[in-house]
Design a protein around this motif. Structure first.
Motif, PDB file in Angstrom:
ATOM      1  N   ILE A 103      -4.984   7.861  26.257  1.00 46.27           N
ATOM      2  CA  ILE A 103      -4.282   7.919  27.519  1.00 46.27           C
ATOM      3  C   ILE A 103      -4.861   8.963  28.646  1.00 46.27           C
ATOM      4  O   ILE A 103      -5.026   8.763  29.728  1.00 46.27           O
ATOM      5  CB  ILE A 103      -2.676   8.037  27.274  1.00 46.27           C
ATOM      6  CG1 ILE A 103      -1.936   7.104  26.502  1.00 46.27           C
ATOM      7  CG2 ILE A 103      -2.217   8.526  28.722  1.00 46.27           C
ATOM      8  CD1 ILE A 103      -0.767   7.500  26.158  1.00 46.27           C
ATOM      9  N   ALA A 104      -5.085  10.025  27.805  1.00 43.30           N
ATOM     10  CA  ALA A 104      -5.715  11.161  28.842  1.00 43.30           C
ATOM     11  C   ALA A 104      -7.117  11.006  29.270  1.00 43.30           C
ATOM     12  O   ALA A 104      -7.212  11.019  30.681  1.00 43.30           O
ATOM     13  CB  ALA A 104      -6.018  12.496  27.843  1.00 43.30           C
ATOM     14  N   SER A 105      -8.000  10.162  28.696  1.00 43.28           N
ATOM     15  CA  SER A 105      -9.310   9.812  28.900  1.00 43.28           C
ATOM     16  C   SER A 105      -9.304   8.964  30.126  1.00 43.28           C
ATOM     17  O   SER A 105      -9.828   8.708  30.902  1.00 43.28           O
ATOM     18  CB  SER A 105     -10.033   9.080  27.805  1.00 43.28           C
ATOM     19  OG  SER A 105     -10.033  10.191  26.703  1.00 43.28           O
ATOM     20  N   GLY A 106      -8.049   7.559  29.994  1.00 43.56           N
ATOM     21  CA  GLY A 106      -7.749   6.703  31.012  1.00 43.56           C
ATOM     22  C   GLY A 106      -7.460   7.145  32.110  1.00 43.56           C
ATOM     23  O   GLY A 106      -7.853   6.852  33.369  1.00 43.56           O
ATOM     24  N   THR A 107      -6.510   8.459  32.167  1.00 42.72           N
ATOM     25  CA  THR A 107      -6.216   8.902  33.530  1.00 42.72           C
ATOM     26  C   THR A 107      -7.139   9.828  34.202  1.00 42.72           C
ATOM     27  O   THR A 107      -7.038   9.694  35.162  1.00 42.72           O
ATOM     28  CB  THR A 107      -4.875   9.981  32.999  1.00 42.72           C
ATOM     29  OG1 THR A 107      -3.827   9.198  32.349  1.00 42.72           O
ATOM     30  CG2 THR A 107      -4.226  10.440  34.091  1.00 42.72           C
ATOM     31  N   ALA A 108      -7.964  10.534  33.146  1.00 38.95           N
ATOM     32  CA  ALA A 108      -8.850  11.363  33.706  1.00 38.95           C
ATOM     33  C   ALA A 108      -9.883  10.737  34.374  1.00 38.95           C
ATOM     34  O   ALA A 108     -10.564  11.210  35.322  1.00 38.95           O
ATOM     35  CB  ALA A 108      -9.557  12.165  32.652  1.00 38.95           C
ATOM     36  N   ILE A 109     -10.399   9.418  33.977  1.00 41.07           N
ATOM     37  CA  ILE A 109     -11.729   8.955  34.673  1.00 41.07           C
ATOM     38  C   ILE A 109     -11.513   7.605  35.326  1.00 41.07           C
ATOM     39  O   ILE A 109     -11.521   7.425  36.367  1.00 41.07           O
ATOM     40  CB  ILE A 109     -12.691   8.567  33.246  1.00 41.07           C
ATOM     41  CG1 ILE A 109     -12.673   9.981  32.351  1.00 41.07           C
ATOM     42  CG2 ILE A 109     -14.131   8.338  33.788  1.00 41.07           C
ATOM     43  CD1 ILE A 109     -13.895   9.805  31.310  1.00 41.07           C
ATOM     44  N   CYS A 110     -11.415   6.549  34.452  1.00 40.07           N
ATOM     45  CA  CYS A 110     -11.141   5.158  34.991  1.00 40.07           C
ATOM     46  C   CYS A 110     -10.545   4.100  34.571  1.00 40.07           C
ATOM     47  O   CYS A 110     -10.748   2.933  34.013  1.00 40.07           O
ATOM     48  CB  CYS A 110     -12.498   4.573  35.645  1.00 40.07           C
ATOM     49  SG  CYS A 110     -13.633   4.500  34.258  1.00 40.07           S
ATOM     50  N   GLY A 111      -9.254   4.486  33.992  1.00 42.70           N
ATOM     51  CA  GLY A 111      -8.140   3.381  33.380  1.00 42.70           C
ATOM     52  C   GLY A 111      -8.798   2.963  31.991  1.00 42.70           C
ATOM     53  O   GLY A 111      -9.372   3.482  31.146  1.00 42.70           O
ATOM     54  N   GLY A 112      -8.763   1.665  32.087  1.00 49.99           N
ATOM     55  CA  GLY A 112      -9.048   0.585  31.012  1.00 49.99           C
ATOM     56  C   GLY A 112     -10.282   0.756  30.662  1.00 49.99           C
ATOM     57  O   GLY A 112     -10.635   0.592  29.336  1.00 49.99           O
ATOM     58  N   THR A 135       0.116   1.556  28.957  1.00 50.40           N
ATOM     59  CA  THR A 135       0.840   2.849  29.799  1.00 50.40           C
ATOM     60  C   THR A 135      -0.080   3.027  31.151  1.00 50.40           C
ATOM     61  O   THR A 135       0.445   2.929  32.279  1.00 50.40           O
ATOM     62  CB  THR A 135       0.550   4.139  29.004  1.00 50.40           C
ATOM     63  OG1 THR A 135       1.269   4.317  27.925  1.00 50.40           O
ATOM     64  CG2 THR A 135       1.044   5.308  29.631  1.00 50.40           C
ATOM     65  N   VAL A 136      -1.532   2.797  30.933  1.00 51.84           N
ATOM     66  CA  VAL A 136      -2.403   2.775  32.188  1.00 51.84           C
ATOM     67  C   VAL A 136      -1.922   1.744  33.121  1.00 51.84           C
ATOM     68  O   VAL A 136      -1.974   1.880  34.368  1.00 51.84           O
ATOM     69  CB  VAL A 136      -3.761   3.063  31.844  1.00 51.84           C
ATOM     70  CG1 VAL A 136      -4.684   2.716  33.065  1.00 51.84           C
ATOM     71  CG2 VAL A 136      -4.022   4.390  31.181  1.00 51.84           C
ATOM     72  N   PHE A 137      -2.002   0.664  32.658  1.00 56.72           N
ATOM     73  CA  PHE A 137      -1.737  -0.535  33.356  1.00 56.72           C
ATOM     74  C   PHE A 137      -0.405  -0.438  34.255  1.00 56.72           C
ATOM     75  O   PHE A 137      -0.379  -0.846  35.448  1.00 56.72           O
ATOM     76  CB  PHE A 137      -1.692  -1.814  32.668  1.00 56.72           C
ATOM     77  CG  PHE A 137      -1.485  -3.036  33.695  1.00 56.72           C
ATOM     78  CD1 PHE A 137      -2.384  -3.939  34.107  1.00 56.72           C
ATOM     79  CD2 PHE A 137      -0.205  -3.606  33.923  1.00 56.72           C
ATOM     80  CE1 PHE A 137      -2.216  -4.805  35.076  1.00 56.72           C
ATOM     81  CE2 PHE A 137      -0.202  -4.572  34.542  1.00 56.72           C
ATOM     82  CZ  PHE A 137      -0.937  -5.378  35.222  1.00 56.72           C
ATOM     83  N   ILE A 169      -5.815   7.452  41.094  1.00 52.06           N
ATOM     84  CA  ILE A 169      -5.556   6.077  40.715  1.00 52.06           C
ATOM     85  C   ILE A 169      -6.297   5.824  39.374  1.00 52.06           C
ATOM     86  O   ILE A 169      -7.602   6.217  39.674  1.00 52.06           O
ATOM     87  CB  ILE A 169      -5.537   5.175  41.821  1.00 52.06           C
ATOM     88  CG1 ILE A 169      -4.734   5.453  42.847  1.00 52.06           C
ATOM     89  CG2 ILE A 169      -5.251   3.692  41.135  1.00 52.06           C
ATOM     90  CD1 ILE A 169      -4.653   4.433  44.099  1.00 52.06           C
ATOM     91  N   HIS A 170      -5.895   5.306  38.303  1.00 54.63           N
ATOM     92  CA  HIS A 170      -6.554   5.073  37.137  1.00 54.63           C
ATOM     93  C   HIS A 170      -7.922   4.141  37.220  1.00 54.63           C
ATOM     94  O   HIS A 170      -9.077   4.430  37.146  1.00 54.63           O
ATOM     95  CB  HIS A 170      -5.804   4.752  36.135  1.00 54.63           C
ATOM     96  CG  HIS A 170      -4.558   5.510  35.866  1.00 54.63           C
ATOM     97  ND1 HIS A 170      -3.499   5.560  36.609  1.00 54.63           N
ATOM     98  CD2 HIS A 170      -4.288   6.377  34.864  1.00 54.63           C
ATOM     99  CE1 HIS A 170      -2.555   6.224  36.040  1.00 54.63           C
ATOM    100  NE2 HIS A 170      -3.047   6.784  35.092  1.00 54.63           N
ATOM    101  N   ASP A 171      -7.709   2.751  37.455  1.00 50.71           N
ATOM    102  CA  ASP A 171      -8.652   1.744  37.228  1.00 50.71           C
ATOM    103  C   ASP A 171      -9.316   1.593  38.641  1.00 50.71           C
ATOM    104  O   ASP A 171      -8.940   1.641  39.827  1.00 50.71           O
ATOM    105  CB  ASP A 171      -7.950   0.261  37.031  1.00 50.71           C
ATOM    106  CG  ASP A 171      -7.843   0.250  35.238  1.00 50.71           C
ATOM    107  OD1 ASP A 171      -8.530   1.020  34.638  1.00 50.71           O
ATOM    108  OD2 ASP A 171      -7.014  -0.665  34.910  1.00 50.71           O
TER     109      ASP A 171
END
Length: 303
Positions: A103-112, A135-137, A169-171
């Motif tokens: 979850i932290a990696s998806g938030t920090a860089i580029c989501g999925g 969660t990220v989606f 924004i994540h993705d």
């Protein structure tokens, strides 16, 4: 199947927009369901990658370099800050280390994309991957609708909004969707900074392999970014190709709109049920923190 086809057709018309496409996909998934779940999942990633490459034909390499340099400090600070905060929030909430790190990696860089790259490195289970991706989606969908509204309410400039969207924004799909809704300059800044940010998948994945002591871990490289850079360089330095740029960008935006429709259609009640309250709380806390902090800094330091 008829409803799916009609919704897809709307996305292909001039009235189709990224927010509308995502909304149609979500409405379809949460009511009658997606009749083509496997095909949607199969084509979503490839369509997004080709759309991003197409956007490169509408960008100038010199302007992109300036945007990348401006966003570098924000990128480094936000990535390491989010990963560190994610670790402590995960421990505080009692979340499994692998799920928390995804979850932290998806938030920090580029989501999925980041979750898909880091998941195999930590040998995450299908359930752990589903929780992180779900969660990220959900937060991605909220951001696509909410960010342009906030940007307009605060009278953010195109440059400010593009930088903020790329960081908070994540993705990549939602970043480009929100920025294209805000304006062409915001789109150029957001796409450049986000793709530069996506390259951090490599060092973060390698660092994850060391942290989780995963022997022989393989890192999946985001090769489509090279296609984006190549398209941008061709447009900038080959004048004969410049008239082709607007057509490629138009096709890319249509591809992005369809991508967001497929992403929305991919959401299901099963995915929502997989996301527990604690992982979702971690995702929300990280997202709100990075969004608020980056917004404050950008408003006070970026023109």
């Amino acid at each position: 199947m008829l409803a799916f086809g009609l919704a897809l057709l709307i996305c292909l018309t001039p009235w189709g927009s990224p927010p509308l496409a995502l909304a149609l996909g979500l409405a379809l998934a949460l009511t009658i369901g997606n009749p083509f779940p496997a095909q949607s999942k199969q084509y979503t990633s490839k369509l997004l990658q080709w759309s991003v490459v197409g956007l490169g034909f509408g960008m100038n390499a010199h302007a992109a370099l300036r945007a990348g340099q401006e966003g570098l400090l924000f990128t480094v600070a936000s990535i390491f800050g989010t990963l560190t905060l994610g670790y402590f929030v995960g421990r505080w909430l009692g979340i499994a280390p692998k799920t928390s790190h995804l979850i932290a990696s998806g938030t920090a860089i580029c989501g999925g994309s980041a979750i898909a790259a880091v998941g195999p490195v930590v040998k995450a289970s299908d359930e752990e991957m589903s929780v992180a991706l779900g969660t990220v989606f959900v937060l991605n969908a909220v951001a696509l609708f909410l960010f342009p509204v906030i940007g307009e309410a605060l009278s953010m400039t195109q440059n400010q909004f593009g930088l903020w969207a790329a960081i908070a924004i994540h993705d990549t799909s939602s970043v480009v969707g929100a920025a294209s809704h805000y304006g062409d300059q915001a789109l150029q800044v957001a796409t450049t900074v986000k793709l530069a940010r996506a390259l951090w998948i490599i060092p973060v994945a390698l660092g994850t392999a060391v942290l989780f002591r995963t022997p022989g871990a393989k890192v999946k490289l985001p090769y489509f970014i090279l296609g984006f850079i190549g398209a941008m360089l061709l447009t900038t330095y080959v004048p004969a190709l410049q008239p082709l740029g607007p057509w490629m960008v138009k096709l890319a935006k249509i591809g992005l709109t369809v991508t967001l429709f497929l992403i929305g259609a991919g959401l299901s009640t099963k995915v929502l049920k997989a996301v527990g309250p604690k992982p979702f709380m971690q995702g929300v806390l990280l997202w709100l923190t990075i969004s608020a902090a980056s917004l404050w800094v950008i408003l006070h330091t970026v023109a």
